[in-house]
Structure formats: C-alpha cells, structure tokens
Write an enzyme that holds these catalytic residues in place. Structure first.
Site, PDB file in Angstrom:
ATOM      1  N   SER A  21      -2.337  -7.836   3.316  1.00 13.46           N
ATOM      2  CA  SER A  21      -2.848  -7.679   4.690  1.00 13.46           C
ATOM      3  C   SER A  21      -3.113  -9.039   5.312  1.00 13.46           C
ATOM      4  CB  SER A  21      -4.140  -6.861   4.678  1.00 13.46           C
ATOM      5  OG  SER A  21      -3.916  -5.636   4.029  1.00 13.46           O
ATOM      6  N   HIS A  54       0.840  -1.210   0.000  1.00 14.70           N
ATOM      7  CA  HIS A  54       0.000   0.000   0.000  1.00 14.70           C
ATOM      8  C   HIS A  54       0.874   1.259   0.000  1.00 14.70           C
ATOM      9  CE1 HIS A  54      -2.935  -2.733   2.266  1.00 14.70           C
ATOM     10  NE2 HIS A  54      -3.636  -2.347   1.211  1.00 14.70           N
ATOM     11  N   GLY A  73      -2.469  -2.100  -6.867  1.00 13.57           N
ATOM     12  CA  GLY A  73      -1.318  -3.010  -6.885  1.00 13.57           C
ATOM     13  C   GLY A  73      -1.521  -4.151  -7.878  1.00 13.57           C
ATOM     14  N   GLU A  74      -0.437  -4.540  -8.534  1.00 11.41           N
ATOM     15  CA  GLU A  74      -0.512  -5.639  -9.511  1.00 11.41           C
ATOM     16  C   GLU A  74      -0.630  -7.003  -8.841  1.00 11.41           C
ATOM     17  OE1 GLU A  74       2.673  -5.410 -12.335  1.00 11.41           O
ATOM     18  OE2 GLU A  74       1.780  -3.686 -13.339  1.00 11.41           O
ATOM     19  N   LYS A  75      -0.463  -7.068  -7.523  1.00 13.88           N
ATOM     20  CA  LYS A  75      -0.688  -8.364  -6.866  1.00 13.88           C
ATOM     21  C   LYS A  75      -2.120  -8.829  -7.160  1.00 13.88           C
ATOM     22  CE  LYS A  75      -1.829  -8.840  -2.587  1.00 13.88           C
ATOM     23  NZ  LYS A  75      -3.076  -9.614  -2.450  1.00 13.88           N
ATOM     24  N   ASP A  76      -3.047  -7.862  -7.144  1.00 15.91           N
ATOM     25  CA  ASP A  76      -4.448  -8.149  -7.472  1.00 15.91           C
ATOM     26  C   ASP A  76      -4.671  -7.796  -8.945  1.00 15.91           C
ATOM     27  OD1 ASP A  76      -5.406  -8.751  -4.700  1.00 15.91           O
ATOM     28  OD2 ASP A  76      -4.698  -6.719  -4.381  1.00 15.91           O
ATOM     29  N   GLN A  94      -8.219  -7.900 -10.347  1.00 16.94           N
ATOM     30  CA  GLN A  94      -8.964  -6.738  -9.856  1.00 16.94           C
ATOM     31  C   GLN A  94      -8.584  -5.488 -10.650  1.00 16.94           C
ATOM     32  OE1 GLN A  94      -9.676  -5.627  -5.562  1.00 16.94           O
ATOM     33  NE2 GLN A  94      -7.867  -4.376  -5.877  1.00 16.94           N
TER      34      GLN A  94
HETATM   35  O1  PAF Z   1      -7.699  -4.194  -3.037  1.00 20.27           O
HETATM   36  C1  PAF Z   1      -8.408  -3.820  -2.070  1.00 20.27           C
HETATM   37  O2  PAF Z   1      -7.925  -3.548  -0.967  1.00 20.27           O
HETATM   38  C2  PAF Z   1      -9.901  -3.716  -2.255  1.00 20.27           C
HETATM   39  O3  PAF Z   1     -10.387  -4.712  -3.093  1.00 20.27           O
HETATM   40  C3  PAF Z   1     -10.370  -2.316  -2.715  1.00 20.27           C
HETATM   41  C4  PAF Z   1      -9.836  -1.996  -4.095  1.00 20.27           C
HETATM   42  C5  PAF Z   1      -9.897  -1.262  -1.725  1.00 20.27           C
HETATM   43  C6  PAF Z   1     -11.896  -2.280  -2.781  1.00 20.27           C
HETATM   44  O4  PAF Z   1     -12.470  -2.522  -1.535  1.00 20.27           O
END
Ligand code: PAF
Length: 262
Positions: free
Chosen positions: A186, A37, A147-150, A153
């Site tokens: 996290s 983060h 982040g590219e970890k997700d 997403q």
């Molecule tokens: O990646 C995250 O922490 C969550 O999916 C996000 C993008 C903050 C949405 O709740």
C-alpha cells in the site's frame, strides 16, 4: 452482495445465524488494497465457504504519527474490489470498537519482535499482535491468510496463535510483485514518480548473489537509505527508505523464487 459490518455484536449475530457454515476464511488488512491483498482474498474465497476481509488502519502499530496520518485510505474503491472478488463480508470497525480498553491490554513477543523491523519501529509488533489477536477472536475464522512480504509479521502471528492455543490456522501466501520485481505494498502509492522507477532495484539486489555488505553499498550509491539488510536462517530480510517511504522485502536464499510477477 457484499455486506459491511461495523460492530462486534453484529458480527457475532451473523455467526450465530450461520451455524452450518463449514469454514470461514479471513484476510485482515489496513485497506488501500492492491494485487497482494487480492491474491490472499482469492485463496480464501477458493478454500472456504465464506470469506471476511477486515479493513482497519490500526493506530497502535504506527510508531510515527505522520505515517499513520499519511497512510492511504480508500474505502469505496476497496469495497468495489472486494465485491468483484466475491467476498461475503467486510469487517470495518472504528477505533473504539476494537480498543474499548484503550490499549491497556496488549500482546507482546519478547525476542524476535525486537529484531529487524522491531528494532527501528518501537512497539510496532505489540500493536500488530494485539490487533490480530482481537480480530481473530472476533471473526472466529478457521483460516487466516497473510502475505510473505511481511515475513517477520507472519512468523510472529503464527507463533502467537500457537502460543495461545488459538483455533485459526495461519496460511502464508507468496509475495506478489510488479513486472519489474517490486513487491506490491500500500505504501508504494506514496512513492514519487522518480522513486517508483528506482524502487525495484531494492528487490533485485536482495535477490542477487551479493553479500549483505555489498547490497548495502549498492543501495547507498543510489537514493536508498538502508534501515537493515540481514540474513536470518535461510532468509534475507531488508528495509529501506526512499524519501519518506519505508519499503520492506525478503527472499528465501538458495532457492528458485516462487513469487508471482503481475
Ligand atoms: O499487514 C497488515 O496490513 C497489518 O499489519 C495487519 C495484519 C492487517 C494488522 O493490522
């Protein structure tokens, strides 16, 4: 000094008072902040006049109530870290502020969101896309950092912003890893001591030259339970369980990795 904003109307008032701000950078988070983060925050602070970080543990993206209950929360520590990183505002709303509609309205993507993490986490990406659209509309950021970890997403959010002609530019940022190679998350906080020691093997295998089947076999020999290992396009994605903790990661194939070890 960092300011904590709890309501949409307070934030809109700040926007109205700051008409001459050239660029607003935004980092949406669910708190329990880690080095991943903070790398997004640093980029936003460097590239924008003003940086906002949201902290909101979004219930609609949790398919398992126990996962939501156990999700790490540490607002005071997060606030101190963000203050040290020169963040201007924390947006810290409660459920009713974000979901005054009681989640009667939602954003859905009908194809890619059903694959990978979406295949085993029913409704997860509906919750993610809905909350991110709400947050982007509230903050009115010029740029938002993910982040590219997700990676799944990130792709879905970038697609949503383009599909709905939203003004925010979505910036993907390299995964930050421990010295042993484990992607910061996290959820790593929830790993037992023993699982923390074996967790980096997941990243190591994902980055190896082994085939998908070979990687699954190696993981199964250890304490991992594989959710999926899949290659889509030039990327290899994976999700595994270690005890009650689910870890995800991905790598770009055929390229020197540019992730940062820290
Ligand atoms: O990646 C995250 O922490 C969550 O999916 C996000 C993008 C903050 C949405 O709740």
């Amino acid at each position: 000094m960092i300011e904590v904003i709890n309501s949409v109307s307070d934030w809109k008032q700040i926007l109205a008072d700051k008409k001459n701000i050239k660029s607003i950078g935004f980092v949406p988070t669910m708190g329990a902040l880690h080095k991943g983060h903070l790398s997004l925050v640093e980029k936003s602070v460097e590239e924008n006049d003003l940086t906002v970080v949201s902290i909101f543990v979004n219930p609609t993206q949790f398919n398992d109530p126990n996962d939501l209950k156990n999700y790490p929360r540490n607002f005071d520590q997060d606030k101190n870290l963000l203050e040290l990183h020169n963040v201007d505002y924390i947006f810290y709303p409660d459920y009713s502020e974000i979901y005054h509609d009681n989640y009667r309205y939602k954003v859905q993507e009908l194809e890619f969101s059903k694959k990978l993490c979406g295949a085993s986490r029913d409704g997860h990406f509906d919750g993610v896309l809905t909350v991110v659209m709400k947050l982007l509309n509230i903050i009115e950021a010029d740029t938002a950092y993910f982040g590219e970890k997700d990676y799944q997403q990130y792709l879905l959010i970038d697609g949503m912003v383009k599909a709905f002609f939203m003004k925010t530019k979505i910036i993907p940022c390299a995964t930050i890893r421990s010295a042993a190679g484990l992607a910061h998350s996290s959820r790593n906080e929830l790993l037992t001591h023993k699982h923390r020691e074996i967790a980096p093997l997941f990243a190591k295998l994902l980055r190896s030259n082994l085939s998908v089947e070979e990687i699954k076999n190696e993981l199964n020999k250890s304490e991992f339970k594989v959710d999926y290992i899949e290659e889509i396009g030039s990327r290899r994605f994976g999700a595994v369980w270690l005890g009650k903790v689910r870890l995800i990661d991905n790598v770009e194939l055929g390229r020197e990795q540019n992730d940062t070890m820290s």
